[in-house]
Write an enzyme that holds these catalytic residues in place. Structure first.
Site, PDB file in Angstrom:
ATOM      1  N   LYS A   1       2.240   1.742   7.288  1.00 28.71           N
ATOM      2  CA  LYS A   1       2.619   0.952   8.464  1.00 28.71           C
ATOM      3  C   LYS A   1       3.549   1.754   9.373  1.00 28.71           C
ATOM      4  O   LYS A   1       4.180   2.733   8.953  1.00 28.71           O
ATOM      5  CB  LYS A   1       3.355  -0.330   8.028  1.00 28.71           C
ATOM      6  CG  LYS A   1       2.487  -1.275   7.216  1.00 28.71           C
ATOM      7  CD  LYS A   1       1.225  -1.687   7.923  1.00 28.71           C
ATOM      8  CE  LYS A   1       1.469  -2.760   8.963  1.00 28.71           C
ATOM      9  NZ  LYS A   1       0.185  -3.238   9.551  1.00 28.71           N
TER      10      LYS A   1
ATOM     11  N   TYR B   1      -0.398   4.307  10.643  1.00 30.66           N
ATOM     12  CA  TYR B   1      -0.740   3.330  11.687  1.00 30.66           C
ATOM     13  C   TYR B   1       0.505   3.124  12.549  1.00 30.66           C
ATOM     14  O   TYR B   1       1.602   2.925  12.006  1.00 30.66           O
ATOM     15  CB  TYR B   1      -1.097   1.965  11.073  1.00 30.66           C
ATOM     16  CG  TYR B   1      -2.432   1.891  10.378  1.00 30.66           C
ATOM     17  CD1 TYR B   1      -3.619   2.144  11.058  1.00 30.66           C
ATOM     18  CD2 TYR B   1      -2.518   1.519   9.038  1.00 30.66           C
ATOM     19  CE1 TYR B   1      -4.851   2.043  10.415  1.00 30.66           C
ATOM     20  CE2 TYR B   1      -3.747   1.423   8.389  1.00 30.66           C
ATOM     21  CZ  TYR B   1      -4.900   1.691   9.082  1.00 30.66           C
ATOM     22  OH  TYR B   1      -6.109   1.592   8.450  1.00 30.66           O
TER      23      TYR B   1
ATOM     24  N   GLU C   1      -4.969   4.617  13.936  1.00 29.39           N
ATOM     25  CA  GLU C   1      -5.887   3.709  14.632  1.00 29.39           C
ATOM     26  C   GLU C   1      -6.571   4.332  15.839  1.00 29.39           C
ATOM     27  O   GLU C   1      -7.541   3.769  16.344  1.00 29.39           O
ATOM     28  CB  GLU C   1      -5.183   2.406  15.039  1.00 29.39           C
ATOM     29  CG  GLU C   1      -4.129   2.527  16.135  1.00 29.39           C
ATOM     30  CD  GLU C   1      -2.754   2.929  15.624  1.00 29.39           C
ATOM     31  OE1 GLU C   1      -2.626   3.260  14.432  1.00 29.39           O
ATOM     32  OE2 GLU C   1      -1.798   2.924  16.435  1.00 29.39           O
TER      33      GLU C   1
ATOM     34  N   ARG D   1       0.841  -1.199   0.000  1.00 23.83           N
ATOM     35  CA  ARG D   1       0.000   0.000   0.000  1.00 23.83           C
ATOM     36  C   ARG D   1       0.875   1.247   0.000  1.00 23.83           C
ATOM     37  O   ARG D   1       2.076   1.178   0.260  1.00 23.83           O
ATOM     38  CB  ARG D   1      -0.932  -0.003   1.226  1.00 23.83           C
ATOM     39  CG  ARG D   1      -2.042  -1.023   1.139  1.00 23.83           C
ATOM     40  CD  ARG D   1      -2.832  -1.128   2.420  1.00 23.83           C
ATOM     41  NE  ARG D   1      -2.039  -1.689   3.506  1.00 23.83           N
ATOM     42  CZ  ARG D   1      -2.471  -1.833   4.753  1.00 23.83           C
ATOM     43  NH1 ARG D   1      -3.683  -1.445   5.082  1.00 23.83           N
ATOM     44  NH2 ARG D   1      -1.692  -2.366   5.683  1.00 23.83           N
TER      45      ARG D   1
ATOM     46  N   HIS E   1       0.048   1.396  16.108  1.00 24.15           N
ATOM     47  CA  HIS E   1      -0.222   0.265  17.012  1.00 24.15           C
ATOM     48  C   HIS E   1       0.867   0.173  18.085  1.00 24.15           C
ATOM     49  O   HIS E   1       1.492  -0.877  18.278  1.00 24.15           O
ATOM     50  CB  HIS E   1      -0.342  -1.048  16.221  1.00 24.15           C
ATOM     51  CG  HIS E   1      -1.526  -1.058  15.293  1.00 24.15           C
ATOM     52  ND1 HIS E   1      -2.825  -1.151  15.754  1.00 24.15           N
ATOM     53  CD2 HIS E   1      -1.616  -0.949  13.946  1.00 24.15           C
ATOM     54  CE1 HIS E   1      -3.656  -1.107  14.723  1.00 24.15           C
ATOM     55  NE2 HIS E   1      -2.959  -0.975  13.624  1.00 24.15           N
TER      56      HIS E   1
ATOM     57  N   ASP F   1      -5.940 -10.787  14.590  1.00 26.58           N
ATOM     58  CA  ASP F   1      -5.064  -9.713  15.082  1.00 26.58           C
ATOM     59  C   ASP F   1      -5.359  -9.358  16.539  1.00 26.58           C
ATOM     60  O   ASP F   1      -4.580  -8.661  17.178  1.00 26.58           O
ATOM     61  CB  ASP F   1      -5.131  -8.481  14.178  1.00 26.58           C
ATOM     62  CG  ASP F   1      -6.534  -7.917  14.052  1.00 26.58           C
ATOM     63  OD1 ASP F   1      -7.510  -8.631  14.357  1.00 26.58           O
ATOM     64  OD2 ASP F   1      -6.659  -6.744  13.656  1.00 26.58           O
TER      65      ASP F   1
END
Ligand SMILES: NC(=O)c1ccc[n+]([C@@H]2O[C@H](COP(=O)([O-])OP(=O)(O)OC[C@H]3O[C@@H](n4cnc5c(N)ncnc54)[C@H](O)[C@@H]3O)[C@@H](O)[C@H]2O)c1
Length: 370
Positions: A75, A94, A118, A15, A96, A270
């Site tokens: 990412k 993102y 997120e 992506r 995380h 996940d």
């Protein structure tokens, strides 16, 4: 503002954080966009298309990171990218954080402003930058499930849609949220007989209203699940309890209730997965068999369809990115509570409770960092 889009370097990530349509919008508002050469290729966007819409192409990631005031990624940064982040630079991607202490410390040390896709959250508690990926994964769950029901890949050998004179396959969807709704729609569209289970009665009422006649709803409990397992060909795990590990709705001892070759797609992998026998797999080797039941448990399902996922993601991120570019992160976050909730680490300080709780770090008030 100067915006930089590096090529994603995490394994199998195709992506890209900005499409040529996004570049056109940014340029129209007077911003300058630098794209790393080849960043869009995996999603179908050549350098020439970015250039035609006003972007400048740079050969290396180092150059992009060095020039940009705002880095847009997909990412989280990985080790070789940590050193590229600099104090005061805005990184919108993102992260995380709660799943990586190493990343959290690296970003604290970088002095960058980390705005996480997120945790951007609307007033009604939706997560608008996670929804598109759930939509992709939900739809893919049926596509993958249908494929692995074929005999040569050890499925039952059932065509989900059936044919005239032969009843369709049966699909059981555990969890009727974003993933479950999209999965049910796709399965229903193929002609399968679909059952959706949820514990939220108002959600079941809504689904019962909007779904076609080949979808039925049922309350989720172990009794019903045990009763339904022997009758279904494809089971989709799509439950979520926010902030918690997924409940194990199908235990190992329940596998024997299913017919050999039944396929289980655990989209909730996940969050630990909602089948006891789930372990995460990759697109390179997506399935494994336990007691004759095919398990598909890929943790980044949208990664397999970057042409779709990139556009779905950037449709959602661009309006926020434009606010950040137009106003700068401070003004944009002050004026938009949704964006403010995306701030996780700001110039060395953790400002998001989930991250400080995860690693016992000091939590700073977000107002203190403006
Ligand atoms: N594997 C992937 O690539 C991928 C991609 C996107 C999302 N996901 C994951 O898919 C999962 C679902 O995401 P979502 O966006 O649909 O969440 P969601 O919050 O929209 O929906 C979850 C649903 O599960 C229901 N639920 C909770 N407990 C239940 C139970 N015991 N039985 C039945 N239903 C129950 C909730 O009521 C809710 O309707 C999440 O874990 C998410 O992280 C995975």
């Amino acid at each position: 503002m100067i915006i930089g889009v590096p090529k994603e370097i995490k394994s199998n990530e195709n992506r890209v954080a900005l499409t040529p349509a996004g570049v056109m919008e940014m340029e129209r508002r007077g911003h300058q966009v630098y794209i790393q050469s080849g960043a869009g290729v995996g999603s179908g966007f050549e350098d020439e298309e970015y250039m035609a819409n006003g972007a400048d192409i740079l050969a290396t990631a180092d150059e992009v990171w060095a020039k940009a005031e705002m880095i847009m990624k997909v990412k989280e940064p990985i080790a070789e990218e940590y050193k590229r982040c600099r104090p005061g630079q805005l990184v919108f991607t993102y992260f995380h954080f709660a799943s990586s202490e190493e990343l959290t410390h690296a970003m604290i040390e970088s002095g960058a402003i980390c705005l996480a896709y997120e945790t951007v959250e609307t007033k009604d508690r939706q997560l608008p930058l996670l929804i598109p990926m759930s939509e992709v994964a939900g739809r893919m769950a049926i596509q993958q499930g249908a494929k692995y029901l074929e005999k040569p890949v050890r499925g039952r050998g059932v065509l989900l849609g059936g044919v005239p004179g032969v009843p369709p396959g049966r699909v059981l969807v555990l969890g009727g949220g974003i993933v479950g709704t999209q999965a049910a729609k796709m399965a229903a569209g193929l002609g399968a007989a679909v059952t959706i289970l949820d514990v939220n009665l108002s959600r079941l009422r809504y689904l019962s209203d909007i779904m076609p006649a080949n979808v039925v709803t049922m309350f989720s409990n172990e009794y019903n699940i045990r009763k339904l397992l022997p009758q279904h060909d494809l089971i989709v795990g799509a439950v979520l309890i926010p902030g918690a590990i997924a409940p194990k709705l199908i235990k190992r001892n329940m596998l024997k209730l299913m017919r050999p070759g039944t396929v289980m797609v655990d989209v909730a992998v996940d969050q630990g997965g909602c089948f006891e026998t789930t372990h995460a797999t990759t697109h390179a080797d997506p399935t494994y068999i336990v007691e004759d039941i095919v398990h598909y448990c890929v943790a980044n399902m949208p990664g397999a369809v970057p042409f779709t996922s990139t556009v779905a993601l950037t449709n959602a991120t661009l309006p926020y990115a434009l606010q950040l570019a137009d106003k700068g992160w401070q003004k944009a976050c002050r004026e938009n509570q949704e964006l403010k909730l995306g701030l996780n680490v700001v110039q060395g300080k953790v400002v998001y409770k989930g991250v400080s709780d995860a690693f016992g770090l000091q939590l700073h008030g977000v107002e203190d960092v403006f």
